[in-house]
Design an enzyme around this catalytic site. Structure first.
Site, mmCIF file in Angstrom:
data_model
loop_
_atom_site.group_PDB
_atom_site.id
_atom_site.type_symbol
_atom_site.label_atom_id
_atom_site.label_comp_id
_atom_site.label_asym_id
_atom_site.label_seq_id
_atom_site.Cartn_x
_atom_site.Cartn_y
_atom_site.Cartn_z
ATOM 1 N N HIS A 194 -25.009 32.418 -5.362
ATOM 2 C CA HIS A 194 -24.888 31.239 -4.486
ATOM 3 C C HIS A 194 -24.449 30.005 -5.257
ATOM 4 C CE1 HIS A 194 -27.166 32.767 -0.769
ATOM 5 N NE2 HIS A 194 -25.937 33.179 -0.854
ATOM 6 N N ARG A 301 -25.200 28.659 5.892
ATOM 7 C CA ARG A 301 -26.344 29.193 5.148
ATOM 8 C C ARG A 301 -27.447 28.143 5.216
ATOM 9 N NH1 ARG A 301 -21.847 30.913 1.540
ATOM 10 N NH2 ARG A 301 -22.008 33.182 1.260
ATOM 11 N N ARG A 338 -26.931 30.903 10.275
ATOM 12 C CA ARG A 338 -27.640 32.090 9.797
ATOM 13 C C ARG A 338 -29.091 31.714 9.589
ATOM 14 N NH1 ARG A 338 -25.988 34.755 4.259
ATOM 15 N NH2 ARG A 338 -27.095 32.959 3.431
ATOM 16 N N GLU A 437 -24.509 43.985 5.919
ATOM 17 C CA GLU A 437 -24.427 43.853 4.459
ATOM 18 C C GLU A 437 -25.266 44.896 3.730
ATOM 19 O OE1 GLU A 437 -25.436 39.757 3.666
ATOM 20 O OE2 GLU A 437 -27.192 39.802 4.949
ATOM 21 N N ASP A 461 -23.064 40.914 -0.344
ATOM 22 C CA ASP A 461 -24.202 41.822 -0.453
ATOM 23 C C ASP A 461 -23.793 43.271 -0.231
ATOM 24 O OD1 ASP A 461 -26.513 40.391 -1.202
ATOM 25 O OD2 ASP A 461 -26.495 39.373 0.734
ATOM 26 N N ARG A 471 -25.440 41.382 -7.965
ATOM 27 C CA ARG A 471 -24.334 40.413 -7.963
ATOM 28 C C ARG A 471 -24.550 39.251 -8.927
ATOM 29 N NH1 ARG A 471 -25.091 38.021 -1.771
ATOM 30 N NH2 ARG A 471 -24.264 36.044 -2.494
ATOM 31 N N CYS A 508 -17.438 37.424 6.316
ATOM 32 C CA CYS A 508 -18.033 36.163 5.832
ATOM 33 C C CYS A 508 -18.221 36.113 4.328
ATOM 34 C CB CYS A 508 -19.410 35.962 6.465
ATOM 35 S SG CYS A 508 -19.314 35.647 8.192
HETATM 36 C C1 PEP Z 1 -22.654 37.958 1.974
HETATM 37 O O1 PEP Z 1 -23.590 38.622 1.532
HETATM 38 O O2 PEP Z 1 -21.460 38.314 1.900
HETATM 39 C C2 PEP Z 1 -22.899 36.661 2.606
HETATM 40 C C3 PEP Z 1 -21.958 36.026 3.263
HETATM 41 O O3 PEP Z 1 -24.117 36.125 2.455
HETATM 42 P P1 PEP Z 1 -24.687 35.497 1.078
HETATM 43 O O4 PEP Z 1 -23.558 35.347 0.119
HETATM 44 O O5 PEP Z 1 -25.289 34.203 1.474
HETATM 45 O O6 PEP Z 1 -25.698 36.518 0.672
HETATM 46 MG MG MG Z 2 -25.604 38.118 2.112
#
Ligand code: PEP
Ligand code: MG
Length: 597
Positions: A194, A301, A338, A437, A461, A471, A508
């Protein structure tokens, strides 16, 4: 004065651009420990002694609570902590730092703590080596008590800071003066963390995953951060500066260009409409989304509303005012909120859910919301209330079973009923979607898709879980492969099932922000992409140059390869032949999605 030697470090460039500035080192809690001159030394000493007394009193209370619960034999550890605070040698070392250097207590405490920790860490005996944790715990408490009486201020800091830290929690962005920050360098983290996502949204060049850079850097050191190539240069020589100057200046001038309006709609060469939406998190990004012509917020988010909150949890009213602003500003487009996708970081609803070793697979996302129901209800109430101001959607994160969707929908209906009875707000229909995800969600999509109004494919994810690659972990960053054939087959499957069931599907994850992936996704059937707002103009330009037939042909062929490397080579070549836009930067990004491999 001796000239400091130039040194080069390599990591993953996770946010592009080249900047020059001076290092500001942060500690484990993302606090800056700066050496500051104090005018009144005796007053500073009183401040330190107060903080030590306060720490001792807190430890004594903790000790008696612990004794009540589990007996006195286990509270000995706290006696050790109190003894550390009473240790005269340690205290004198800190006082010396204040007196001789005329420095602030925070700096003197940190310096003494570092010296002792280093001494313990060099011991052969493992038992004693571990003892440095006790020293750190106690000193952290003193630092916390010091911060209470003089909160950290950005006022006196220069405006060209490069933050250097081991890790960096996204909530720290909410508390800093971003006007003064030019770049970010971290020992941990990867492209889809993030913190990296937010850095890109802020156009803050960032390099992550540089092991052991901290010991080489002191606050104030000159640094070049080259987010394009994953390179950090400490104490650059004049020759180096001359070589890099062009790129540093070029980055400075493109910053305003990217925020230019880029039109409001996207059509492929043959006239197919593609909806490009923005992923947002910080207030700053709303402005960027509007200026870059986002056709809605495809993913908001909501975590920072919670993590950055001084009282722990935001009230319904506070949440409402944030959601309403998004909805009003983005009209006539839609805003997808979300629901909280927290992991193990916090105490919610009075329950302590912290301390999960493997939080990515623990009680996170919808799982946590269905446990901390009061918190979930308050978020749903705020979203439903905001629907009277415009178009809003709910997205449920981390769904892995259909029961989770049933339970969430039933709670949403309850809250809606109660609002209908107790308020005269005009509530609109609020579509409910699920993040796809988790592999289980991909393979039970026929069931899940019938239960929701739309799907958001969270590729960050999905790749992590599909390929079993954390990640955030730089050691396995080379395996985080968006073009892995398994990932591509999953994405194609989701597009096909969604089309058969007529459930809209939106991508997304971070892959939407790269034109090569965007063409591939279009060819699979995705006509809604949500991304970092600053990427919208480039994606829009490239999609104008491509027809649906081109993209289908490319996607079909891409699905025939057996390695990510082969797909990458083919995709780079096929898309580059079709478009005139210069895609060199993006080609490097797909070749090494997490920096050097
Ligand atoms: C994802 O997992 O691709 C997503 C958009 O959510 P985040 O990156 O906030 O986990
Ligand atoms: Mg995610």
């Amino acid at each position: 004065m001796a000239v400091k030697r130039e040194k080069e470090f390599l990591g993953s460039g996770v946010s592009p651009g080249v900047v020059f500035g001076q290092a500001l080192k942060l500690d484990n809690r993302n606090r800056a420990i700066l050496k500051m001159r104090v005018d009144d030394v005796e007053e500073e000493i009183r401040r330190l002694l107060n903080a030590i007394e306060q720490s001792k009193a807190q430890l004594a209370v903790l000790k008696s609570r612990l004794e009540e619960k589990i007996g006195s034999e286990h509270s000995v550890i706290l006696d050790t902590h109190i003894l550390i605070l009473e240790d005269q040698t340690l205290r004198n070392e800190i006082l010396d730092g204040i007196r001789k250097e005329r420095a602030n207590s925070e700096w003197a405490v940190t310096r003494a703590m570092k010296r002792i920790v280093r001494a313990y860490e060099s011991l052969e005996d493992e038992y004693f080596r571990e003892k440095h944790n006790d020293i750190e715990d106690v000193m952290e408490r003193v630092l916390l008590n010091l911060s209470g009486d003089r909160p950290f201020s950005w006022d006196n800091l220069p405006g060209d800071l490069i933050l250097v830290s081991r890790d960096f929690h996204p909530s720290a962005f909410a508390t800093m003066d971003l006007q003064k920050v030019r770049g970010l360098v971290l020992e941990l983290g990867g492209r889809t963390s993030h913190t990296a996502i937010i850095s890109r949204g802020l156009r803050l060049p960032a390099v992550m995953g540089i092991r052991d850079i901290l010991p080489s850097i002191t606050t104030g050191d000159a640094l070049i951060v080259n987010g394009d190539d994953g390179q950090v240069i400490l104490n650059p020589t004049q020759k180096r500066m001359q070589r890099m100057r062009g790129r540093i200046e070029a980055f400075g001038t493109t910053a305003s260009y990217v925020l230019e309006k880029s039109g409001q709609t996207t059509l492929t060469r043959d006239g197919t409409a593609v909806s490009l939406r923005a992923n947002t998190e910080l207030p700053y990004e709303l402005e960027a989304a509007k200026r870059c012509g986002a056709e809605g917020i495809g993913l908001f988010r909501s975590e920072l509303l919670f993590f950055g909150h001084p009282q722990g949890l935001p009230s319904v009213e506070e949440q409402c005012s944030s959601y309403r602003e998004l909805v009003r500003e983005m009209k006539p487009h839609t805003v997808a909120i979300r629901t909280l996708d927290a992991g193990s970081e916090k105490v919610f609803d009075g329950e302590d859910y912290s301390g999960q070793d493997n939080s990515a697979m623990g009680l996170r996302g919808i799982r946590l919301s269905l446990k901390a129901k009061d918190m979930f209800r308050s978020q749903i109430e705020a979203i439903l209330r905001s629907s009277s101001d415009g178009n809003i959607e709910i997205v449920l994160p981390m769904v892995s079973t259909v029961e989770e969707i049933w339970q969430a929908k039933s709670l949403i209906s309850e809250v809606r009923e109660s609002l209908r009875e107790n308020s005269d707000l005009e509530l609109r229909k609020v579509p409910v979607g699920a993040m796809i995800e988790v592999p289980a969600a991909v393979f039970s999509l026929e069931v899940l898709a019938k239960e929701v109004d739309f799907l958001c494919v969270g590729t960050n994810d999905l790749i992590q879980y599909m390929l079993a690659v954390d990640r955030e972990n730089p050691h396995v960053a080379y395996l985080f492969q968006p073009l892995h054939p398994t990932v591509l087959h999953c994405l194609a499957r989701i597009a096909d099932v969604a089309a058969n069931l007529k459930t809209p599907a939106r991508i997304c994850g971070e892959i939407s922000s790269n034109p090569f992936y965007a063409v591939l996704l279009l060819g699979m059937g995705y006509t809604q992409l949500s991304m970092n707002p600053l990427s919208i103009p480039a994606i829009r330009r490239v999609l104008h140059e491509v027809s649906i037939d081109d993209s289908r042909r490319i996607a079909e062929k891409a699905l025939t390869f057996v390695t990510a490397h082969e797909v990458c080579r083919y995709l780079t070549d096929a898309v580059s032949k079709l478009v005139k836009t210069d895609l060199a930067y993006y080609a490097r990004e797909i070749a090494a999605p997490n920096g050097k491999s």
